[in-house]
Scaffold this motif. Sequence first.
Motif, PDB file in Angstrom:
ATOM      1  N   UNK A  72      47.782  42.684  45.266  1.00 16.52           N
ATOM      2  CA  UNK A  72      48.704  42.400  44.152  1.00 16.52           C
ATOM      3  C   UNK A  72      50.020  41.825  44.666  1.00 16.52           C
ATOM      4  N   UNK A  73      50.524  42.380  45.746  1.00 10.51           N
ATOM      5  CA  UNK A  73      51.780  41.867  46.323  1.00 10.51           C
ATOM      6  C   UNK A  73      51.637  40.403  46.702  1.00 10.51           C
ATOM      7  N   UNK A  74      50.509  40.049  47.304  1.00 11.36           N
ATOM      8  CA  UNK A  74      50.279  38.640  47.671  1.00 11.36           C
ATOM      9  C   UNK A  74      50.233  37.760  46.417  1.00 11.36           C
ATOM     10  N   UNK A  75      49.594  38.256  45.370  1.00 15.46           N
ATOM     11  CA  UNK A  75      49.499  37.479  44.128  1.00 15.46           C
ATOM     12  C   UNK A  75      50.877  37.263  43.514  1.00 15.46           C
ATOM     13  N   UNK A  76      51.729  38.262  43.630  1.00 14.77           N
ATOM     14  CA  UNK A  76      53.076  38.165  43.049  1.00 14.77           C
ATOM     15  C   UNK A  76      53.979  37.189  43.797  1.00 14.77           C
ATOM     16  N   UNK A  77      53.613  36.812  45.012  1.00 17.08           N
ATOM     17  CA  UNK A  77      54.445  35.895  45.799  1.00 17.08           C
ATOM     18  C   UNK A  77      54.307  34.443  45.359  1.00 17.08           C
ATOM     19  N   UNK A  78      53.315  34.139  44.538  1.00 20.49           N
ATOM     20  CA  UNK A  78      53.103  32.770  44.077  1.00 20.49           C
ATOM     21  C   UNK A  78      54.194  32.371  43.100  1.00 20.49           C
ATOM     22  N   UNK A  79      54.631  31.137  43.182  1.00 23.37           N
ATOM     23  CA  UNK A  79      55.610  30.621  42.226  1.00 23.37           C
ATOM     24  C   UNK A  79      54.969  30.413  40.861  1.00 23.37           C
ATOM     25  N   UNK A  80      53.689  30.193  40.847  1.00 23.95           N
ATOM     26  CA  UNK A  80      52.941  29.999  39.608  1.00 23.95           C
ATOM     27  C   UNK A  80      52.209  31.291  39.257  1.00 23.95           C
ATOM     28  N   UNK A  82      49.837  31.521  37.031  1.00 19.18           N
ATOM     29  CA  UNK A  82      48.417  31.168  36.931  1.00 19.18           C
ATOM     30  C   UNK A  82      47.768  31.200  38.309  1.00 19.18           C
ATOM     31  N   UNK A  83      48.428  30.626  39.299  1.00 22.70           N
ATOM     32  CA  UNK A  83      47.857  30.615  40.647  1.00 22.70           C
ATOM     33  C   UNK A  83      47.815  32.019  41.231  1.00 22.70           C
ATOM     34  N   UNK A  84      48.819  32.820  40.965  1.00 23.92           N
ATOM     35  CA  UNK A  84      48.832  34.197  41.445  1.00 23.92           C
ATOM     36  C   UNK A  84      47.654  34.990  40.906  1.00 23.92           C
ATOM     37  N   UNK A  85      47.369  34.826  39.623  1.00 25.84           N
ATOM     38  CA  UNK A  85      46.237  35.547  39.018  1.00 25.84           C
ATOM     39  C   UNK A  85      44.920  35.015  39.561  1.00 25.84           C
ATOM     40  N   UNK A  86      44.804  33.696  39.695  1.00 23.38           N
ATOM     41  CA  UNK A  86      43.581  33.110  40.269  1.00 23.38           C
ATOM     42  C   UNK A  86      43.341  33.635  41.682  1.00 23.38           C
ATOM     43  N   UNK A  87      44.397  33.666  42.476  1.00 19.32           N
ATOM     44  CA  UNK A  87      44.264  34.180  43.845  1.00 19.32           C
ATOM     45  C   UNK A  87      43.858  35.652  43.830  1.00 19.32           C
ATOM     46  N   UNK A  88      44.425  36.397  42.898  1.00 19.84           N
ATOM     47  CA  UNK A  88      44.077  37.818  42.793  1.00 19.84           C
ATOM     48  C   UNK A  88      42.593  37.979  42.489  1.00 19.84           C
ATOM     49  N   UNK A  89      42.047  37.211  41.544  1.00 23.64           N
ATOM     50  CA  UNK A  89      40.618  37.304  41.227  1.00 23.64           C
ATOM     51  C   UNK A  89      39.791  37.158  42.506  1.00 23.64           C
ATOM     52  N   UNK A  90      40.085  36.106  43.239  1.00 27.23           N
ATOM     53  CA  UNK A  90      39.328  35.805  44.455  1.00 27.23           C
ATOM     54  C   UNK A  90      39.502  36.909  45.493  1.00 27.23           C
ATOM     55  N   UNK A  91      40.748  37.275  45.788  1.00 31.23           N
ATOM     56  CA  UNK A  91      41.023  38.265  46.843  1.00 31.23           C
ATOM     57  C   UNK A  91      40.474  39.649  46.490  1.00 31.23           C
ATOM     58  N   UNK A  92      40.603  40.035  45.223  1.00 27.78           N
ATOM     59  CA  UNK A  92      40.122  41.344  44.767  1.00 27.78           C
ATOM     60  C   UNK A  92      38.608  41.437  44.912  1.00 27.78           C
ATOM     61  N   UNK A  93      37.909  40.433  44.406  1.00 34.21           N
ATOM     62  CA  UNK A  93      36.447  40.461  44.482  1.00 34.21           C
ATOM     63  C   UNK A  93      35.968  40.335  45.923  1.00 34.21           C
ATOM     64  N   UNK A 132      49.969  46.733  34.008  1.00 29.85           N
ATOM     65  CA  UNK A 132      51.347  46.247  34.177  1.00 29.85           C
ATOM     66  C   UNK A 132      51.405  45.037  35.097  1.00 29.85           C
ATOM     67  N   UNK A 133      50.648  45.075  36.181  1.00 36.21           N
ATOM     68  CA  UNK A 133      50.604  43.959  37.126  1.00 36.21           C
ATOM     69  C   UNK A 133      50.199  42.668  36.409  1.00 36.21           C
ATOM     70  N   UNK A 134      49.085  42.727  35.688  1.00 37.68           N
ATOM     71  CA  UNK A 134      48.621  41.536  34.978  1.00 37.68           C
ATOM     72  C   UNK A 134      49.590  41.124  33.879  1.00 37.68           C
TER      73      UNK A 134
END
Length: 196
Positions: A72-80, A82-93, A132-134
């Motif tokens: 989640x911390x990595x996802x929150x570092x994105x400026x976008x 949308x990109x943060x959530x996309x990265x989270x999907x990939x990294x989480x799975x 809350x994260x999402x």
Amino acid sequence: MTKNKTKEERISQIINAAIKEFMDKGYENASMESISKRAKLSKGGVYYHFNSKEELLLAANKLYTEQIYKIRCRANRNLSSAQGIKNYFYDYLEYWIKNPQQLEFFFLSHAKIISNKLLWSEMDSYFNKTVDFFEKLLINGLKRGEFIDHNTKARAIALTTSLDGITGYLIMCKDLDFKQIAQYYTQLYIDEIIMK
């Protein structure tokens, strides 16, 4: 018995022993005595750090959720958002696919937690932190003009529950590919709300 270890090392040793014990024997058949033997500590040494199997189960569960919080911390570092959530999907799975034993334990611990109302606060906390994260990412995306107006709370709850649900199927169903599932989640939950 183990000596000259830091408190953190002993706690880690106990938690890892408990995980192995729970996985091998199931929660009900595991005992503090057998966990102490696996940890190569006295039973009193284990009780010094943990009062019960329930405490050990929760501590072990937190060990795995810490990895999710890092994602989640990595996802929150994105400026976008949308990109943060996309990265989270990939990294989480990807995390769960690469760590099937941890996923098995995660489900085992959830099953035990569900059967014990005294432990529900842990699940409530995990669920609320995930929602809350999402929701924060979705709200930030709205503020930045990335997303069209939508119900951020409803989408955050749907994301939380469906992602946790799909993880078991990814392990059990060989025809499912985590990368493709991450793309499906992106299409369903993000692409449809992207501002055109």
